[in-house]
Design a protein around this motif. Structure first.
Motif, PDB file in Angstrom:
ATOM      1  N   GLY A 186       0.812  -1.218   0.000  1.00  0.00           N
ATOM      2  CA  GLY A 186       0.000   0.000   0.000  1.00  0.00           C
ATOM      3  C   GLY A 186       0.840   1.261   0.000  1.00  0.00           C
ATOM      4  N   PHE A 192      -0.101   3.717   2.004  1.00  0.00           N
ATOM      5  CA  PHE A 192      -0.170   4.081   3.428  1.00  0.00           C
ATOM      6  C   PHE A 192       0.039   5.593   3.596  1.00  0.00           C
ATOM      7  N   GLY A 246      -8.559   0.712   8.599  1.00  0.00           N
ATOM      8  CA  GLY A 246      -8.974  -0.262   7.575  1.00  0.00           C
ATOM      9  C   GLY A 246      -7.823  -1.220   7.277  1.00  0.00           C
ATOM     10  N   VAL A 260      -2.408  -9.581  -0.132  1.00  0.00           N
ATOM     11  CA  VAL A 260      -3.725  -9.097   0.313  1.00  0.00           C
ATOM     12  C   VAL A 260      -4.074  -7.842  -0.496  1.00  0.00           C
ATOM     13  N   ASP A 283     -10.862  -2.537  -4.762  1.00  0.00           N
ATOM     14  CA  ASP A 283     -10.505  -1.516  -5.761  1.00  0.00           C
ATOM     15  C   ASP A 283      -9.280  -1.942  -6.549  1.00  0.00           C
ATOM     16  N   VAL A 294     -10.191  -8.385  -0.380  1.00  0.00           N
ATOM     17  CA  VAL A 294     -10.999  -7.810   0.694  1.00  0.00           C
ATOM     18  C   VAL A 294     -12.107  -6.941   0.093  1.00  0.00           C
ATOM     19  N   PRO A 295     -13.378  -7.268   0.359  1.00  0.00           N
ATOM     20  CA  PRO A 295     -14.484  -6.438  -0.139  1.00  0.00           C
ATOM     21  C   PRO A 295     -14.339  -5.004   0.371  1.00  0.00           C
ATOM     22  N   VAL A 346     -13.387   3.397   5.179  1.00  0.00           N
ATOM     23  CA  VAL A 346     -12.329   4.359   5.530  1.00  0.00           C
ATOM     24  C   VAL A 346     -11.252   4.232   4.469  1.00  0.00           C
ATOM     25  N   SER A 347     -10.732   5.368   4.017  1.00  0.00           N
ATOM     26  CA  SER A 347      -9.625   5.344   3.058  1.00  0.00           C
ATOM     27  C   SER A 347      -8.631   6.432   3.439  1.00  0.00           C
TER      28      SER A 347
END
Ligand code: ATP
Length: 194
Positions: free
Chosen positions: A8, A10, A16, A102, A106, A129-130, A157-158
């Motif tokens: 990510g 991050f 999340g 993972v 999106d 992950v949905p 949450v993003s």
């Protein structure tokens, strides 16, 4: 050994990320989850915070959590962070380990645009992950039967929402771990409209 990898930006890390890492660890019986901090994400606009700040926030969030480990691999490599290259390095570093990448909904919906997607699925299992607003029935048919979809409450949450709240001077308490909130406020990250 079963190693999960949560790649990510991050920018910044939020609850999340932690919830999905914990669910993946538990549901897939992983030994650990590496939080792989992207140097430069090929499919997204440039991160707002420098890589070192994003990495420090991940370290702060993971303190006291031995199964969760921050990784500098992509930062050290520099340039665009392609999953396929990272997986090759991880296979060299941990020969014999099973790798579980993972990804949020999106990100998996863009799978066909990843570099060498066939090699990615050769080298790693995908844990999907949905995420609210993303329809997993649109997943690349190539991935049919090759992913494990986590059963978890969807978390709206993003990092985008957190950056926007900071730009607007709104609180982010409980959306990120307390140590991360302190770091953001002390360093004045994300505080000017950007
Ligand atoms: P941004 O809003 O800046 O795009 P983000 O919140 O998606 O950031 P990233 O660091 O890009 O965070 O995400 C890393 C991985 O975690 C991606 O695979 C992403 O899909 C997944 N992810 C992040 N937040 C969630 C969430 N709330 N639910 C499910 N997956 C998530």
């Amino acid at each position: 050994m079963k190693i999960g990898i949560l790649g990510g930006t991050f920018d910044p890390i939020h609850i999340g990320h932690l919830i999905i890492a914990e669910e993946a660890l538990w549901q897939c019986r992983l030994d650990s989850v590496l939080f792989m901090v992207t140097a430069h994400p090929p499919h997204k606009k440039s991160p707002e915070a420098p890589a070192e700040d994003r990495f420090t926030m991940v370290e702060l969030a993971l303190e006291g959590e031995p199964a969760f480990r921050p990784s500098r691999l992509e930062i050290e490599r520099g340039g665009n962070s392609y999953t396929v290259q990272t997986l090759k390095e991880l296979h060299r570093l941990y020969p014999g380990a099973e790798h579980y990448w993972v990804v949020g909904a999106d990100s998996v919906l863009e799978f066909s645009t990843w570099q060498s997607p066939d090699d990615v699925i050769q080298m790693a299992n995908l844990i999907v992950v949905p995420r609210p607003g993303f329809d997993l029935s649109q997943t690349d048919p190539k991935l049919q039967g090759k992913t494990h979809v986590l059963r978890t409450p969807e978390i709206a949450v993003s990092s985008t929402i957190i950056r926007a709240r900071l730009h607007e001077g709104k609180p982010i308490r409980f959306l990120v771990p307390a140590a991360v909130e302190r770091y953001i406020l002390e360093r004045g990250l994300y505080c000017v409209a950007g």
